[in-house]
Scaffold this motif. Structure first.
Motif, PDB file in Angstrom:
ATOM      1  N   THR A  30      33.053  28.000  34.729  1.00  0.00           N
ATOM      2  CA  THR A  30      32.037  28.452  35.690  1.00  0.00           C
ATOM      3  C   THR A  30      32.692  29.168  36.871  1.00  0.00           C
ATOM      4  OG1 THR A  30      32.063  26.222  36.692  1.00  0.00           O
ATOM      5  CG2 THR A  30      30.368  26.678  35.039  1.00  0.00           C
ATOM      6  N   VAL A  31      32.963  28.444  37.948  1.00  0.00           N
ATOM      7  CA  VAL A  31      33.402  29.088  39.192  1.00  0.00           C
ATOM      8  C   VAL A  31      34.795  29.704  39.102  1.00  0.00           C
ATOM      9  CG1 VAL A  31      31.925  27.680  40.652  1.00  0.00           C
ATOM     10  CG2 VAL A  31      34.212  26.863  40.090  1.00  0.00           C
ATOM     11  N   TYR A  32      35.636  29.250  38.169  1.00  0.00           N
ATOM     12  CA  TYR A  32      36.980  29.806  38.058  1.00  0.00           C
ATOM     13  C   TYR A  32      37.132  30.723  36.849  1.00  0.00           C
ATOM     14  CZ  TYR A  32      38.327  26.498  41.681  1.00  0.00           C
ATOM     15  OH  TYR A  32      38.413  25.809  42.872  1.00  0.00           O
ATOM     16  N   HIS A  33      36.014  31.112  36.262  1.00  0.00           N
ATOM     17  CA  HIS A  33      36.050  31.981  35.089  1.00  0.00           C
ATOM     18  C   HIS A  33      36.512  33.389  35.474  1.00  0.00           C
ATOM     19  CE1 HIS A  33      34.942  33.803  31.288  1.00  0.00           C
ATOM     20  NE2 HIS A  33      34.229  34.716  31.941  1.00  0.00           N
ATOM     21  N   CYS A  34      37.244  34.032  34.568  1.00  0.00           N
ATOM     22  CA  CYS A  34      37.734  35.388  34.808  1.00  0.00           C
ATOM     23  C   CYS A  34      37.548  36.227  33.554  1.00  0.00           C
ATOM     24  CB  CYS A  34      39.211  35.350  35.204  1.00  0.00           C
ATOM     25  SG  CYS A  34      39.951  36.979  35.425  1.00  0.00           S
ATOM     26  N   HIS A  35      37.034  37.456  33.721  1.00  0.00           N
ATOM     27  CA  HIS A  35      36.906  38.347  32.571  1.00  0.00           C
ATOM     28  C   HIS A  35      37.980  39.437  32.635  1.00  0.00           C
ATOM     29  CE1 HIS A  35      34.332  40.438  35.616  1.00  0.00           C
ATOM     30  NE2 HIS A  35      34.951  41.484  35.130  1.00  0.00           N
ATOM     31  N   ASP A  36      38.068  40.225  31.582  1.00  0.00           N
ATOM     32  CA  ASP A  36      39.132  41.219  31.472  1.00  0.00           C
ATOM     33  C   ASP A  36      38.766  42.489  32.245  1.00  0.00           C
ATOM     34  OD1 ASP A  36      41.270  42.765  30.827  1.00  0.00           O
ATOM     35  OD2 ASP A  36      41.062  42.603  28.656  1.00  0.00           O
ATOM     36  N   TYR A  37      39.033  42.489  33.517  1.00  0.00           N
ATOM     37  CA  TYR A  37      38.733  43.648  34.348  1.00  0.00           C
ATOM     38  C   TYR A  37      39.648  44.832  34.026  1.00  0.00           C
ATOM     39  CZ  TYR A  37      42.646  41.674  37.012  1.00  0.00           C
ATOM     40  OH  TYR A  37      43.862  41.157  37.380  1.00  0.00           O
ATOM     41  N   LEU A  38      40.828  44.562  33.451  1.00  0.00           N
ATOM     42  CA  LEU A  38      41.748  45.640  33.095  1.00  0.00           C
ATOM     43  C   LEU A  38      41.189  46.501  31.970  1.00  0.00           C
ATOM     44  CD1 LEU A  38      45.214  43.839  33.255  1.00  0.00           C
ATOM     45  CD2 LEU A  38      44.309  45.534  34.843  1.00  0.00           C
ATOM     46  N   ALA A  39      40.507  45.865  31.021  1.00  0.00           N
ATOM     47  CA  ALA A  39      39.907  46.613  29.917  1.00  0.00           C
ATOM     48  C   ALA A  39      38.826  47.554  30.432  1.00  0.00           C
ATOM     49  CB  ALA A  39      39.321  45.650  28.888  1.00  0.00           C
ATOM     50  N   LEU A  86      39.145  37.770  42.261  1.00  0.00           N
ATOM     51  CA  LEU A  86      38.701  38.787  43.216  1.00  0.00           C
ATOM     52  C   LEU A  86      38.442  40.108  42.509  1.00  0.00           C
ATOM     53  CD1 LEU A  86      38.224  39.790  46.132  1.00  0.00           C
ATOM     54  CD2 LEU A  86      40.674  40.346  46.215  1.00  0.00           C
ATOM     55  N   LEU A  87      39.355  40.497  41.605  1.00  0.00           N
ATOM     56  CA  LEU A  87      39.215  41.780  40.932  1.00  0.00           C
ATOM     57  C   LEU A  87      38.083  41.786  39.907  1.00  0.00           C
ATOM     58  CD1 LEU A  87      41.882  42.285  42.412  1.00  0.00           C
ATOM     59  CD2 LEU A  87      42.687  43.488  40.380  1.00  0.00           C
ATOM     60  N   CYS A  88      37.588  40.619  39.562  1.00  0.00           N
ATOM     61  CA  CYS A  88      36.428  40.531  38.666  1.00  0.00           C
ATOM     62  C   CYS A  88      35.120  40.804  39.411  1.00  0.00           C
ATOM     63  CB  CYS A  88      36.351  39.147  38.024  1.00  0.00           C
ATOM     64  SG  CYS A  88      37.540  38.887  36.687  1.00  0.00           S
ATOM     65  N   LEU A  89      35.193  40.794  40.736  1.00  0.00           N
ATOM     66  CA  LEU A  89      33.997  40.935  41.559  1.00  0.00           C
ATOM     67  C   LEU A  89      33.885  42.335  42.152  1.00  0.00           C
ATOM     68  CD1 LEU A  89      34.343  37.554  43.514  1.00  0.00           C
ATOM     69  CD2 LEU A  89      32.812  38.019  41.588  1.00  0.00           C
ATOM     70  N   PRO A  90      32.689  42.752  42.509  1.00  0.00           N
ATOM     71  CA  PRO A  90      32.517  44.060  43.167  1.00  0.00           C
ATOM     72  C   PRO A  90      33.380  44.197  44.411  1.00  0.00           C
ATOM     73  CG  PRO A  90      30.382  43.194  42.487  1.00  0.00           C
ATOM     74  CD  PRO A  90      31.380  42.100  42.246  1.00  0.00           C
ATOM     75  N   ALA A  91      33.620  43.080  45.105  1.00  0.00           N
ATOM     76  CA  ALA A  91      34.431  43.114  46.325  1.00  0.00           C
ATOM     77  C   ALA A  91      35.882  43.496  46.039  1.00  0.00           C
ATOM     78  CB  ALA A  91      34.382  41.757  47.023  1.00  0.00           C
ATOM     79  N   GLY A  92      36.300  43.392  44.777  1.00  0.00           N
ATOM     80  CA  GLY A  92      37.677  43.727  44.425  1.00  0.00           C
ATOM     81  C   GLY A  92      37.859  45.164  43.977  1.00  0.00           C
ATOM     82  N   LYS A  93      36.815  45.979  44.105  1.00  0.00           N
ATOM     83  CA  LYS A  93      36.869  47.364  43.632  1.00  0.00           C
ATOM     84  C   LYS A  93      37.983  48.160  44.305  1.00  0.00           C
ATOM     85  CE  LYS A  93      34.065  51.535  43.052  1.00  0.00           C
ATOM     86  NZ  LYS A  93      32.747  52.173  43.274  1.00  0.00           N
ATOM     87  N   GLU A  94      38.139  47.980  45.609  1.00  0.00           N
ATOM     88  CA  GLU A  94      39.172  48.733  46.323  1.00  0.00           C
ATOM     89  C   GLU A  94      40.565  48.403  45.817  1.00  0.00           C
ATOM     90  OE1 GLU A  94      40.949  49.455  50.835  1.00  0.00           O
ATOM     91  OE2 GLU A  94      39.082  48.343  50.557  1.00  0.00           O
ATOM     92  N   ALA A  95      40.794  47.111  45.513  1.00  0.00           N
ATOM     93  CA  ALA A  95      42.099  46.703  44.992  1.00  0.00           C
ATOM     94  C   ALA A  95      42.342  47.273  43.599  1.00  0.00           C
ATOM     95  CB  ALA A  95      42.195  45.177  44.959  1.00  0.00           C
ATOM     96  N   MET A  96      41.276  47.442  42.835  1.00  0.00           N
ATOM     97  CA  MET A  96      41.389  48.044  41.509  1.00  0.00           C
ATOM     98  C   MET A  96      41.749  49.523  41.613  1.00  0.00           C
ATOM     99  SD  MET A  96      40.907  46.026  38.879  1.00  0.00           S
ATOM    100  CE  MET A  96      40.484  47.245  37.640  1.00  0.00           C
ATOM    101  N   GLU A  97      41.238  50.178  42.617  1.00  0.00           N
ATOM    102  CA  GLU A  97      41.365  51.625  42.717  1.00  0.00           C
ATOM    103  C   GLU A  97      42.566  52.077  43.557  1.00  0.00           C
ATOM    104  OE1 GLU A  97      37.615  52.830  44.288  1.00  0.00           O
ATOM    105  OE2 GLU A  97      36.568  52.629  42.358  1.00  0.00           O
ATOM    106  N   VAL A 153      35.145  35.815  50.006  1.00  0.00           N
ATOM    107  CA  VAL A 153      34.677  36.294  48.703  1.00  0.00           C
ATOM    108  C   VAL A 153      34.792  35.209  47.631  1.00  0.00           C
ATOM    109  CG1 VAL A 153      35.112  37.944  46.843  1.00  0.00           C
ATOM    110  CG2 VAL A 153      35.178  38.702  49.229  1.00  0.00           C
ATOM    111  N   LEU A 154      35.889  34.460  47.668  1.00  0.00           N
ATOM    112  CA  LEU A 154      36.108  33.395  46.682  1.00  0.00           C
ATOM    113  C   LEU A 154      35.379  32.110  47.049  1.00  0.00           C
ATOM    114  CD1 LEU A 154      39.934  33.874  45.998  1.00  0.00           C
ATOM    115  CD2 LEU A 154      38.012  34.760  44.672  1.00  0.00           C
TER     116      LEU A 154
END
Length: 315
Positions: A30-39, A86-97, A153-154
């Motif tokens: 649940t709260v600590y779940h992470c999806h593959d944001y790199l894909a 963080l990177l799984c969330l919209p708030a992590g968009k800047e860190a992704m980019e 955010v977390l």
């Protein structure tokens, strides 16, 4: 690290273990779940966009840091839980980019994990030191601001169930006669630990649930143990089924798949096709990594700045 969902002694009541593991399983799903944001970001052509190589290099840098300061390597797993969520969330968009922002996020996450889970007498990581290591990518104020941002955010959820916390509880269920063999127990623990550390930096494994990683790593470690001195082969399958029931795993397909990924990660790390030999070299490998950090730090080649830059220096 000691104190976070850990088993200080193997002699723990089984009912208590089952209850704790059940809570940990709920947390990771649940709260600590992470999806593959790199894909999701793999199609991006922006040179400043972070990718799997960028993530791997920052993970390696974090391991070098904890080795240098003699902290627990499990602290890196906790720190990257913060980064990945963080990177799984919209708030992590800047860190992704932006690789600079990603470097800042990772350094801040390590800073947070060290403050929370390392013994006070050992936790001497100062903001000034981190800023100097950043070599101009960020300053102390940036780290302070990012820490507040990540906590918000977390939602202050920082007690990450790590793969090693699951390993400790699974090991506590070994037969009493096996637990009496302290040296072999410690050997298996270290073999499993090394695999979970590789998983943190591997883009093929970082989304695998910690419970599955723990089971896969322990199975590899037990099967690789020369002579099966800790647990005879005929008893291993029975124990594996007990572990699967505890972790509420109905189908072992994901576990078998994870075991293969871990074996591949080991062969790439140790350049050795024999799993048992590769695992047994894990301790010396850690020492080599610490030596590498000392050399690179002295020569100024290891820093978040180098990760934030691509081959053609895009900053």
């Amino acid at each position: 690290p000691d104190g976070i969902l850990s088993v200080d002694s193997y002699e723990v009541d089984q009912e208590e273990i089952e209850g704790t593991v059940k809570v940990m399983l709920h947390q990771e799903r649940t709260v600590y779940h992470c999806h593959d944001y790199l894909a999701e970001a793999s199609s991006c052509v922006n040179k400043k966009h972070m990718d799997s190589e960028c993530r791997e290099k920052m993970a390696q840098w974090c391991y070098q840091m904890v080795d240098f300061y003699d902290w627990s390597r499990e602290t890196v797993s906790i720190a990257f839980s913060y980064v990945d969520r963080l990177l799984c969330l919209p708030a992590g968009k800047e860190a992704m980019e932006n690789r600079q922002t990603f470097s800042l996020v990772t350094v801040t996450a390590l800073y947070m994990a060290v403050k929370l889970f390392e013994p006070k007498k050992k936790a001497c990581l100062e903001l000034g030191v981190l800023a100097r290591l950043g070599r101009g990518v960020f300053v102390e104020h940036d780290i302070i601001f990012m820490e507040r941002f990540m906590l918000h955010v977390l939602e202050w959820r920082l007690q990450t169930p790590t793969a090693m916390s699951f390993v400790r509880y699974l090991m506590s269920l070994l037969p009493a006669e096996s637990l009496a063999n302290v040296d072999d127990c410690e050997t298996v623990m270290e073999l499993a630990r090394f695999q979970t550390e590789l998983a943190v930096q591997d883009s093929r494994l970082f989304t695998t649930p910690a419970s599955v990683l723990a089971l896969a790593a322990l199975q590899n470690a037990l099967k690789a143990q020369v002579g099966g001195s800790l647990l005879p082969k005929e008893l291993q399958e029975s124990l594996f089924r007990e572990w699967m029931n505890l972790l509420e795993i109905q189908d072992d397909h994901e576990v078998r798949h994870t075991r293969r990924k871990l074996r591949k990660a080991l062969s790439m790390s140790c350049r050795d096709e024999d799993l048992g030999l590769a695992l047994c070299r894990s301790t010396s490998t850690c020492g080599e990594q610490e030596s590498t950090l000392r050399k690179e730090t002295n020569h100024g080649t290891s820093s978040p700045r180098s990760v934030a830059e691509r081959e053609a220096a895009v900053i």
